[in-house]
Design a protein around this motif. Structure first.
Motif, PDB file in Angstrom:
ATOM      1  N   ARG A  21      -7.874  17.166  19.602  1.00 46.62           N
ATOM      2  CA  ARG A  21      -9.271  16.540  19.541  1.00 46.62           C
ATOM      3  C   ARG A  21      -9.278  14.946  19.886  1.00 46.62           C
ATOM      4  O   ARG A  21      -8.121  14.373  19.676  1.00 46.62           O
ATOM      5  CB  ARG A  21      -9.817  16.884  18.062  1.00 46.62           C
ATOM      6  CG  ARG A  21      -9.337  15.803  17.025  1.00 46.62           C
ATOM      7  CD  ARG A  21     -10.158  15.838  15.737  1.00 46.62           C
ATOM      8  NE  ARG A  21      -9.196  15.306  14.639  1.00 46.62           N
ATOM      9  CZ  ARG A  21      -9.102  15.819  13.547  1.00 46.62           C
ATOM     10  NH1 ARG A  21      -9.794  16.940  13.089  1.00 46.62           N
ATOM     11  NH2 ARG A  21      -8.317  15.274  12.628  1.00 46.62           N
ATOM     12  N   PRO A  22     -10.425  14.730  20.333  1.00 47.52           N
ATOM     13  CA  PRO A  22     -10.560  13.161  20.509  1.00 47.52           C
ATOM     14  C   PRO A  22     -10.523  12.320  19.632  1.00 47.52           C
ATOM     15  O   PRO A  22     -10.990  12.811  18.501  1.00 47.52           O
ATOM     16  CB  PRO A  22     -11.800  12.985  21.343  1.00 47.52           C
ATOM     17  CG  PRO A  22     -12.111  14.659  21.778  1.00 47.52           C
ATOM     18  CD  PRO A  22     -11.684  15.392  20.833  1.00 47.52           C
ATOM     19  N   ILE A  23      -9.590  11.326  19.583  1.00 46.22           N
ATOM     20  CA  ILE A  23      -9.551  10.557  18.306  1.00 46.22           C
ATOM     21  C   ILE A  23     -10.703   9.666  18.244  1.00 46.22           C
ATOM     22  O   ILE A  23     -11.238   9.387  19.136  1.00 46.22           O
ATOM     23  CB  ILE A  23      -8.509   9.523  18.578  1.00 46.22           C
ATOM     24  CG1 ILE A  23      -7.111  10.232  18.351  1.00 46.22           C
ATOM     25  CG2 ILE A  23      -8.338   8.518  17.462  1.00 46.22           C
ATOM     26  CD1 ILE A  23      -5.791   9.535  18.864  1.00 46.22           C
ATOM     27  N   GLY A  24     -11.417   9.453  16.897  1.00 46.08           N
ATOM     28  CA  GLY A  24     -12.659   8.933  16.740  1.00 46.08           C
ATOM     29  C   GLY A  24     -13.941   9.676  16.984  1.00 46.08           C
ATOM     30  O   GLY A  24     -15.048   9.097  16.870  1.00 46.08           O
ATOM     31  N   GLU A  28     -21.501  13.310  14.358  1.00 49.19           N
ATOM     32  CA  GLU A  28     -22.474  13.594  15.185  1.00 49.19           C
ATOM     33  C   GLU A  28     -22.110  14.287  16.513  1.00 49.19           C
ATOM     34  O   GLU A  28     -22.823  15.184  17.147  1.00 49.19           O
ATOM     35  CB  GLU A  28     -23.291  12.243  15.510  1.00 49.19           C
ATOM     36  CG  GLU A  28     -24.763  12.296  16.534  1.00 49.19           C
ATOM     37  CD  GLU A  28     -25.245  11.231  16.768  1.00 49.19           C
ATOM     38  OE1 GLU A  28     -25.565  10.508  17.831  1.00 49.19           O
ATOM     39  OE2 GLU A  28     -25.472  10.243  15.740  1.00 49.19           O
ATOM     40  N   ASP A  29     -20.760  13.780  17.056  1.00 47.46           N
ATOM     41  CA  ASP A  29     -20.295  14.204  18.212  1.00 47.46           C
ATOM     42  C   ASP A  29     -20.064  15.905  17.954  1.00 47.46           C
ATOM     43  O   ASP A  29     -20.269  16.627  18.758  1.00 47.46           O
ATOM     44  CB  ASP A  29     -18.957  13.606  18.553  1.00 47.46           C
ATOM     45  CG  ASP A  29     -19.081  12.111  19.084  1.00 47.46           C
ATOM     46  OD1 ASP A  29     -20.256  11.953  19.447  1.00 47.46           O
ATOM     47  OD2 ASP A  29     -18.227  11.602  18.866  1.00 47.46           O
ATOM     48  N   LYS A  30     -19.493  16.122  16.682  1.00 41.99           N
ATOM     49  CA  LYS A  30     -19.111  17.421  16.480  1.00 41.99           C
ATOM     50  C   LYS A  30     -20.319  18.331  16.555  1.00 41.99           C
ATOM     51  O   LYS A  30     -20.171  19.327  17.018  1.00 41.99           O
ATOM     52  CB  LYS A  30     -18.273  17.465  15.260  1.00 41.99           C
ATOM     53  CG  LYS A  30     -17.058  17.045  15.088  1.00 41.99           C
ATOM     54  CD  LYS A  30     -16.378  16.934  13.953  1.00 41.99           C
ATOM     55  CE  LYS A  30     -15.373  15.494  13.752  1.00 41.99           C
ATOM     56  NZ  LYS A  30     -14.837  15.622  12.182  1.00 41.99           N
ATOM     57  N   ALA A  31     -21.283  17.897  16.176  1.00 45.25           N
ATOM     58  CA  ALA A  31     -22.345  18.763  15.816  1.00 45.25           C
ATOM     59  C   ALA A  31     -23.007  18.934  17.194  1.00 45.25           C
ATOM     60  O   ALA A  31     -23.489  20.077  17.573  1.00 45.25           O
ATOM     61  CB  ALA A  31     -23.592  18.062  14.827  1.00 45.25           C
ATOM     62  N   ARG A  87     -20.852  14.177  25.193  1.00 38.44           N
ATOM     63  CA  ARG A  87     -20.590  13.168  24.370  1.00 38.44           C
ATOM     64  C   ARG A  87     -19.629  12.081  24.860  1.00 38.44           C
ATOM     65  O   ARG A  87     -19.029  11.190  24.130  1.00 38.44           O
ATOM     66  CB  ARG A  87     -20.050  13.777  23.077  1.00 38.44           C
ATOM     67  CG  ARG A  87     -21.013  14.549  22.453  1.00 38.44           C
ATOM     68  CD  ARG A  87     -22.454  14.223  22.161  1.00 38.44           C
ATOM     69  NE  ARG A  87     -22.351  13.055  20.896  1.00 38.44           N
ATOM     70  CZ  ARG A  87     -23.240  12.723  20.439  1.00 38.44           C
ATOM     71  NH1 ARG A  87     -24.683  12.982  21.062  1.00 38.44           N
ATOM     72  NH2 ARG A  87     -23.398  11.722  19.537  1.00 38.44           N
ATOM     73  N   GLY A  88     -19.370  12.221  26.211  1.00 34.37           N
ATOM     74  CA  GLY A  88     -18.503  11.083  26.822  1.00 34.37           C
ATOM     75  C   GLY A  88     -16.826  11.422  26.795  1.00 34.37           C
ATOM     76  O   GLY A  88     -16.092  10.529  27.108  1.00 34.37           O
ATOM     77  N   TYR A  89     -16.660  12.693  26.402  1.00 32.84           N
ATOM     78  CA  TYR A  89     -15.231  12.866  26.370  1.00 32.84           C
ATOM     79  C   TYR A  89     -14.865  13.928  27.594  1.00 32.84           C
ATOM     80  O   TYR A  89     -15.560  14.928  27.791  1.00 32.84           O
ATOM     81  CB  TYR A  89     -14.978  13.800  25.076  1.00 32.84           C
ATOM     82  CG  TYR A  89     -15.227  12.957  23.882  1.00 32.84           C
ATOM     83  CD1 TYR A  89     -14.307  12.098  23.328  1.00 32.84           C
ATOM     84  CD2 TYR A  89     -16.158  13.176  23.115  1.00 32.84           C
ATOM     85  CE1 TYR A  89     -14.459  11.330  22.332  1.00 32.84           C
ATOM     86  CE2 TYR A  89     -16.628  12.635  21.996  1.00 32.84           C
ATOM     87  CZ  TYR A  89     -15.599  11.496  21.566  1.00 32.84           C
ATOM     88  OH  TYR A  89     -15.959  10.836  20.285  1.00 32.84           O
TER      89      TYR A  89
END
Length: 129
Positions: A21-24, A28-31, A87-89
């Motif tokens: 998983r991305p660190i940080g 809100e990202d997860k949702a 989300r930018g990942y």
């Protein structure tokens, strides 16, 4: 596209699944990522894309993947790559061309950006390596 658990989908297959998983990640990202993934439930699955990915691997060429960019028939790696990209990942490749290997390599090469959570072997349980 169907929602299922790892245990029911891969039971006793011996399949190894690694989790990163991305660190940080924020709540809100997860949702937002989950909402994006839920939006794909019910779409037709891109079985032909799996064959194109296999052909690309066998021929060591990316040309078959150029045929695999139709959004209407997603596959698992595309769903995750597209959802996290909102989300930018990203995983270093176009989301429509992302393969599980691309995604894993990208995460493993960037331990300062992606945390390894563990490995699930589909006959056991989640184990940390």
């Amino acid at each position: 596209v169907k929602r299922h658990s790892l245990r029911t989908q891969y039971a006793n297959s011996g399949t190894e699944i690694r989790f990163y998983r991305p660190i940080g990640w924020s709540d809100e990202d997860k949702a937002a990522i989950c909402r994006h993934l839920e939006g794909a439930v019910g779409q037709k699955y891109g079985y032909t894309k799996i064959a194109l990915h296999a052909l690309a691997w066998l021929t060591k060429s990316s040309w078959p993947l150029r045929l695999a960019v139709v959004d209407r028939w997603p596959i698992c790696s595309y769903l995750i790559a597209a959802a996290t990209a909102t989300r930018g990942y990203r995983y270093g490749v176009d989301v429509k061309l992302a393969t599980p290997d691309d995604m894993m390599d990208y995460c493993e090469d960037r331990p300062n950006k992606y945390q390894f959570l563990g490995t699930y072997v589909a006959k056991d349980r989640l184990v940390h390596s």
